[in-house]
Design a protein around this motif. Structure first.
Motif, PDB file in Angstrom:
ATOM      1  N   LEU A   5      17.579  37.495  -8.552  1.00 50.29           N
ATOM      2  CA  LEU A   5      17.342  38.289  -9.748  1.00 50.29           C
ATOM      3  C   LEU A   5      18.094  39.602  -9.574  1.00 50.29           C
ATOM      4  N   LEU A   6      19.102  39.839 -10.400  1.00 47.76           N
ATOM      5  CA  LEU A   6      19.917  41.039 -10.298  1.00 47.76           C
ATOM      6  C   LEU A   6      19.111  42.243 -10.768  1.00 47.76           C
ATOM      7  N   LEU A   7      19.028  43.258  -9.913  1.00 46.49           N
ATOM      8  CA  LEU A   7      18.223  44.433 -10.231  1.00 46.49           C
ATOM      9  C   LEU A   7      19.064  45.664 -10.554  1.00 46.49           C
ATOM     10  N   ARG A   8      20.075  45.937  -9.723  1.00 49.32           N
ATOM     11  CA  ARG A   8      20.843  47.162  -9.935  1.00 49.32           C
ATOM     12  C   ARG A   8      22.228  47.003  -9.319  1.00 49.32           C
ATOM     13  N   ARG A   9      23.227  47.431 -10.081  1.00 48.93           N
ATOM     14  CA  ARG A   9      24.612  47.351  -9.621  1.00 48.93           C
ATOM     15  C   ARG A   9      24.936  48.576  -8.774  1.00 48.93           C
ATOM     16  N   ARG A  10      25.369  48.361  -7.544  1.00 53.96           N
ATOM     17  CA  ARG A  10      25.750  49.463  -6.660  1.00 53.96           C
ATOM     18  C   ARG A  10      27.205  49.868  -6.896  1.00 53.96           C
ATOM     19  N   ASP A  11      28.083  48.861  -7.010  1.00 58.37           N
ATOM     20  CA  ASP A  11      29.479  49.095  -7.356  1.00 58.37           C
ATOM     21  C   ASP A  11      29.982  47.850  -8.071  1.00 58.37           C
ATOM     22  N   ARG A  12      31.276  47.658  -8.130  1.00 61.68           N
ATOM     23  CA  ARG A  12      31.845  46.596  -8.959  1.00 61.68           C
ATOM     24  C   ARG A  12      31.252  45.218  -8.648  1.00 61.68           C
ATOM     25  N   ASP A  13      31.153  44.868  -7.378  1.00 62.82           N
ATOM     26  CA  ASP A  13      30.693  43.530  -7.000  1.00 62.82           C
ATOM     27  C   ASP A  13      29.447  43.538  -6.135  1.00 62.82           C
ATOM     28  N   CYS A  14      28.884  44.690  -5.873  1.00 65.63           N
ATOM     29  CA  CYS A  14      27.732  44.799  -4.984  1.00 65.63           C
ATOM     30  C   CYS A  14      26.472  45.079  -5.799  1.00 65.63           C
ATOM     31  N   TRP A  15      25.437  44.266  -5.601  1.00 67.98           N
ATOM     32  CA  TRP A  15      24.202  44.367  -6.375  1.00 67.98           C
ATOM     33  C   TRP A  15      22.987  44.368  -5.461  1.00 67.98           C
ATOM     34  N   GLU A  16      21.969  45.118  -5.876  1.00 64.17           N
ATOM     35  CA  GLU A  16      20.633  44.945  -5.318  1.00 64.17           C
ATOM     36  C   GLU A  16      19.971  43.806  -6.072  1.00 64.17           C
ATOM     37  N   VAL A  17      19.351  42.875  -5.328  1.00 64.32           N
ATOM     38  CA  VAL A  17      18.748  41.709  -5.950  1.00 64.32           C
ATOM     39  C   VAL A  17      17.367  41.464  -5.352  1.00 64.32           C
ATOM     40  N   LEU A  18      16.597  40.667  -6.056  1.00 72.53           N
ATOM     41  CA  LEU A  18      15.347  40.134  -5.535  1.00 72.53           C
ATOM     42  C   LEU A  18      15.580  38.657  -5.283  1.00 72.53           C
ATOM     43  N   ALA A  19      15.443  38.236  -4.022  1.00 75.91           N
ATOM     44  CA  ALA A  19      15.786  36.873  -3.623  1.00 75.91           C
ATOM     45  C   ALA A  19      14.539  36.043  -3.399  1.00 75.91           C
ATOM     46  N   ARG A  20      14.613  34.799  -3.813  1.00 79.55           N
ATOM     47  CA  ARG A  20      13.545  33.830  -3.555  1.00 79.55           C
ATOM     48  C   ARG A  20      14.188  32.536  -3.060  1.00 79.55           C
ATOM     49  N   PRO A  21      13.743  31.954  -1.923  1.00 78.89           N
ATOM     50  CA  PRO A  21      12.748  32.529  -1.007  1.00 78.89           C
ATOM     51  C   PRO A  21      13.392  33.612  -0.142  1.00 78.89           C
ATOM     52  N   GLY A  22      12.795  34.788  -0.131  1.00 77.82           N
ATOM     53  CA  GLY A  22      13.394  35.929   0.543  1.00 77.82           C
ATOM     54  C   GLY A  22      13.459  35.807   2.044  1.00 77.82           C
ATOM     55  N   LYS A  23      12.428  35.247   2.651  1.00 75.81           N
ATOM     56  CA  LYS A  23      12.370  35.208   4.111  1.00 75.81           C
ATOM     57  C   LYS A  23      13.516  34.395   4.710  1.00 75.81           C
ATOM     58  N   ARG A  24      14.001  33.406   3.975  1.00 76.70           N
ATOM     59  CA  ARG A  24      15.039  32.526   4.524  1.00 76.70           C
ATOM     60  C   ARG A  24      16.450  33.039   4.262  1.00 76.70           C
ATOM     61  N   LEU A  25      16.583  34.093   3.479  1.00 77.69           N
ATOM     62  CA  LEU A  25      17.901  34.583   3.108  1.00 77.69           C
ATOM     63  C   LEU A  25      18.205  35.844   3.911  1.00 77.69           C
ATOM     64  N   GLN A  26      18.810  35.660   5.055  1.00 81.07           N
ATOM     65  CA  GLN A  26      19.075  36.760   5.980  1.00 81.07           C
ATOM     66  C   GLN A  26      20.511  37.264   5.820  1.00 81.07           C
TER      67      GLN A  26
END
Length: 356
Positions: free
Chosen positions: A82-103
Motif C-alpha cells: 500500500l503506497l503511503l508517501r513518495r520520498r522521491d521519483r521512485d522511492c516510496w514509503e509503503v505498508l507491506a503485507r505480510p510485513g514480517k516476511r518482507l525484509q
C-alpha cells in the motif's frame, strides 16, 4: 483518557458497502452544540446551514490506485503493498503485507514483472517499508494499470467506478485514502454554495498511515501519530483570515481539513501559510483555533477520527449523536452518511507534537 471510552456498538449491516447516487442524496445529521438539537436532513440541504461570508474548507488531495497485489520474486509468495508517501521519483514509503516476511533486499513483482519493488529498509514494526520501484516507461501509467483503489477492509463490495472513491474536486495525487466527508458534494451543489456567497477554499493534506493505524494504547495520549504532508498556500490563508475578519465562519470539510488548519493556526486565530509534515492529534481536553464548524462522516469505534470529533463537540455528545444515528439507521464509514456539527466556536488550543 482510555481508548475504550470511545467505543460504541454498531450493527454490521449499517456499514455502507456502496456509495449513494447521486452523491448529495446521502443523509445528514445536523448537531447544534449550543442547544443540543439534532436534525435529520438530506445532504444537499447543507446549504441551509451555510451563511454568506463563510469559508468552506476542502482538501483537494486525490487518492491514487495505491494498492498493489503481486508476488515475491524469490519465492512466488503473495505480497501486497500500500503506497503511503513518495520520498522521491521512485522511492516510496509503503505498508507491506505480510510485513514480517518482507525484509530489506527482498524484491516484489507486479504485472508479470512490469513493475518491481526492492525493499530498502524497515520504517515501522507493523509492516512499514521503504521501497524503490524499478520499471520502464511512466510510473503513473503503470500504477493506473496495475494498482487498485485502497478501499478500507470493511468494504467488501466491488466498486464499479474507481473514481467514485475520489471527491469531485480532487486535484493533487498523493493520498492512500480519501477524505470521505467530501464525497457527498456534487459540482452543482458546490456552485450553489458559491452563489450563496460562501468562499470555497482548497488546502491539502495527503492521507497516509495515520488513517490505517489503530489505537493500540490503553491511554490515548500514548498513541503515536504518523506524520502526513500538508500545504496551505498564502492565498488560502489570506482568504480564511478574511472570512474571519468579516464575521464569517470557517467550516471544515472532514477531519483532514481540521488537522491541517489546526496545525498552521496560532492561538490568536490567525491562519498562517505553510507546508510540511504534521502529526497533530486532537482529542478531548485540547481545543481549536481555526475550526468553527465541522462536516464529517461517521467513524470507526476507538479511532483517532472519533476522538477528534469528540474533542470538537464533547465525548458524551458525540457518542449520543452516534447512538441516535444507529437508531435512525444511518449508513456508517467511508461510503456512509454525514454529520454537520455547528454552534458556538470552541475555545483554547490544539495539542500537537508537529504544530507550530
Amino acid at each position: 483518557m482510555k481508548t475504550s471510552d470511545f467505543s460504541y456498538a454498531l450493527p454490521p449491516e449499517l456499514i455502507a458497502q456502496t456509495p449513494i447516487e447521486p452523491r448529495d442524496a446521502s443523509r445528514l445529521l445536523v448537531c447544534h452544540r449550543d442547544t443540543g438539537l439534532r436534525e435529520h436532513r438530506v445532504f444537499h440541504e447543507i446549504i441551509e446551514y451555510l451563511r454568506p461570508g463563510d469559508a468552506l474548507v476542502i482538501n483537494h488531495t486525490r487518492t491514487i490506485p495505491a494498492r498493489l497485489l503481486g508476488r515475491k520474486a524469490e519465492t512466488g509468495g503473495a505480497v501486497e503493498l500500500l503506497l503511503l508517501r513518495r520520498r522521491d521519483r521512485d522511492c516510496w514509503e509503503v505498508l507491506a503485507r505480510p510485513g514480517k516476511r518482507l525484509q530489506p533486499g527482498a524484491v516484489c513483482e507486479f504485472g508479470e514483472g512490469a513493475l518491481r519493488a526492492r525493499v530498502l529498509e524497515r520504517t515501522a514494526a507493523d509492516g512499514g517499508r521503504l521501497v524503490r520501484f524499478e520499471y520502464e516507461g511512466v510510473f503513473e501509467t503503470l500504477l493506473e494499470r496495475l494498482g487498485a483503489m485502497p478501499l478500507p477492509p470493511y468494504i467488501h463490495a466491488r466498486l464499479e467506478n474507481p473514481e467514485r472513491y475520489n471527491t469531485v474536486y480532487a486535484r493533487f495525487d498523493g493520498s492512500a485514502a480519501t477524505p470521505t466527508a467530501g464525497l457527498h458534494f456534487t459540482p452543482g451543489l458546490l456552485e450553489r454554495i458559491r452563489q450563496k456567497g460562501v468562499d470555497i477554499v482548497p488546502i491539502l493534506l495527503h492521507v497516509g498511515l495515520g488513517t490505517f493505524r489503530p489505537v493500540k494504547a490503553a491511554d490515548i495520549r500514548e498513541h503515536p501519530m504518523h506524520s502526513e504532508h500538508y500545504e496551505v498556500t498564502p492565498e488560502a490563508a489570506a482568504r480564511l483570515n478574511a472570512a474571519r475578519a468579516r464575521g464569517g465562519r470557517i467550516v471544515c470539510v472532514g477531519t483532514t481539513s481540521v488537522r491541517t488548519l489546526e496545525t498552521v493556526t496560532g492561538e490568536d486565530g490567525v491562519v498562517h501559510p505553510g507546508a510540511g509534515e504534521t502529526d497533530i492529534f486532537l482529542y478531548p481536553g485540547v481545543s481549536f483555533h481555526a475550526t468553527d464548524a465541522l462536516l464529517t462522516n461517521f467513524h470507526l469505534p476507538e479511532s483517532t477520527l472519533l476522538m477528534l470529533v469528540s474533542a470538537f463537540m464533547g465525548r458524551e455528545e458525540a457518542l449520543a449523536a452516534y447512538a441516535e444515528a444507529v437508531r435512525e439507521r444511518y449508513r456508517f464509514f467511508s461510503f456512509g452518511d454525514a454529520m454537520l456539527i455547528v454552534g458556538r466556536r470552541p475555545e483554547a488550543a490544539a495539542h500537537s507534537a508537529g504544530a507550530p
